[in-house]
Design a protein around this motif. Structure first.
Motif, mmCIF file in Angstrom:
data_model
loop_
_atom_site.group_PDB
_atom_site.id
_atom_site.type_symbol
_atom_site.label_atom_id
_atom_site.label_comp_id
_atom_site.label_asym_id
_atom_site.label_seq_id
_atom_site.Cartn_x
_atom_site.Cartn_y
_atom_site.Cartn_z
ATOM 1 N N THR A 156 38.607 31.512 -34.937
ATOM 2 C CA THR A 156 37.242 30.994 -34.886
ATOM 3 C C THR A 156 36.622 31.071 -33.494
ATOM 4 O O THR A 156 35.433 30.820 -33.324
ATOM 5 C CB THR A 156 37.225 29.534 -35.342
ATOM 6 N N SER A 157 37.428 31.422 -32.491
ATOM 7 C CA SER A 157 36.947 31.453 -31.109
ATOM 8 C C SER A 157 36.241 32.759 -30.792
ATOM 9 O O SER A 157 36.652 33.836 -31.253
ATOM 10 C CB SER A 157 38.122 31.279 -30.141
ATOM 11 N N SER A 215 31.708 21.798 -29.279
ATOM 12 C CA SER A 215 30.707 21.981 -30.325
ATOM 13 C C SER A 215 31.376 21.693 -31.658
ATOM 14 O O SER A 215 32.614 21.605 -31.736
ATOM 15 C CB SER A 215 30.167 23.417 -30.307
ATOM 16 N N PRO A 216 30.602 21.544 -32.740
ATOM 17 C CA PRO A 216 31.229 21.318 -34.042
ATOM 18 C C PRO A 216 32.236 22.405 -34.420
ATOM 19 O O PRO A 216 33.268 22.124 -35.029
ATOM 20 C CB PRO A 216 30.034 21.307 -34.999
ATOM 21 N N ALA A 217 31.947 23.648 -34.033
ATOM 22 C CA ALA A 217 32.869 24.743 -34.337
ATOM 23 C C ALA A 217 34.040 24.818 -33.364
ATOM 24 O O ALA A 217 35.054 25.475 -33.644
ATOM 25 C CB ALA A 217 32.117 26.069 -34.335
ATOM 26 N N ARG A 218 33.908 24.129 -32.251
ATOM 27 C CA ARG A 218 34.928 24.198 -31.192
ATOM 28 C C ARG A 218 35.056 22.817 -30.543
ATOM 29 O O ARG A 218 34.705 22.629 -29.388
ATOM 30 C CB ARG A 218 34.489 25.256 -30.178
#
Length: 309
Positions: free
Chosen positions: A161-162, A207-210
């Motif tokens: 996801t990064s 962040s929400p994704a990270r």
């Protein structure tokens, strides 16, 4: 530890007879001009300096990544020419990497790490034309560069996801970290005290994704990765004290990787990268030892392959 330092002092008396180098001494370092300057991006700092020994090759390669507290203020690539020239004399090619630091446009997260990817991709692409042996590569980083080369070894473990995730890359499993500040999570207070750098500059904002910014930036989160790390630190290093090297080595070993610590008697943070320093024989030996392990690993890989007789 005291016994080991005493033995080194007996074997290498010059190590403890010279005054430790200071920042001004480091800033004055230089070396031979490179054989070529190769861009890997459009930004002014996206380039490498290539040094190749005389001869047919192919030559082992030391990927040098300079320090300077992740900022333009403290030089970097020019100072590492001192090491580059000395490695050339030992038959080792040098890939001396410049990169965008936190005070440059596009630097910090993720640009600084993307620059490491691009510099190594370019090494892989240029190896054949320049007589470079990609089976014998060691990444050598100083201070902030130590963080980056230790991160390089763990790139395959970066979450998918990064934005730093890659599916194909040049593997680098031999690392020499010279006064490295690699553990961004556990050493964040030391990094702030030594370099004035805050986590968002080096690892980005959550962040929400990270939500955990260390999972794709912190070398200590990207182990085990099959690497062997040699952590070399001056006895008098106050930027990255010997305790930092011992702590990281213990963490790497506990995770299943191999690591060793070399303490340079009477040396500062700057002696670690100077071929003119009395510490250089120990630093050069660590680099050559790391390269020797890549040969051994390649032989083991070949012995296990049914295609090799």
């Amino acid at each position: 530890m005291k016994t080991r330092l005493l033995l080194l002092a007996i074997l290498f008396p010059a190590l403890v007879s010279a005054a430790p180098m200071k920042l001004a001494d480091y800033m004055a370092l230089n070396g031979p001009a490179p054989a070529a300057r190769i861009a890997y991006g459009a930004a002014p700092s996206q380039y490498v300096e290539l040094f190749v020994p005389h001869g047919a090759g192919p030559f082992p390669v030391a990927v040098l990544v300079h320090g300077g507290c992740w900022t333009e203020k403290f030089g970097g690539i020019i100072q590492l020419r001192s090491m580059a020239g000395a490695l050339l004399e030992r038959g080792i090619a040098v890939w001396n990497v410049e990169y965008r630091r936190v005070d440059e446009p596009g630097g910090g997260y993720p640009g600084m790490y993307q620059d490491m990817h691009a510099a190594l991709d370019t090494l892989a692409a240029q190896a054949g034309d320049n007589r470079l042996d990609l089976d014998r590569v060691v990444a050598v980083g100083h201070s902030a560069g130590g963080q980056l080369v230790q991160w390089i070894a763990g790139r395959a473990r970066i979450p998918a996801t990064s934005p730093l995730h890659r599916t194909a890359m040049l593997p680098v499993r031999a690392v020499v970290s010279l006064g490295g500040l690699a553990d961004l999570r556990h050493e964040r207070e030391l990094i702030k005290a030594s370099c004035g750098r805050d986590t968002p500059e080096l690892a980005g904002q959550p962040s929400p994704a990270r939500p955990d910014v260390y999972l794709d930036t912190n070398a200590a989160e990207l182990i085990p990765n099959g690497s062997h790390t040699i952590l070399v630190t001056g006895e008098l290093d106050t930027i990255s004290p010997p305790r930092v090297a011992h702590d990281y080595a213990a963490r790497a070993r506990a995770a299943g990787d191999s690591a060793e610590v070399v303490i340079l008697p009477g040396a500062s943070h700057y002696d670690e990268v100077a071929a003119s320093s009395p510490s250089w024989p120990l630093v050069a030996a660590a680099i050559e030892r790391a390269l020797a392990r890549t040969v051994h690993a390649d032989l083991l890989k070949g012995a296990a392959s049914p295609a090799v007789r």
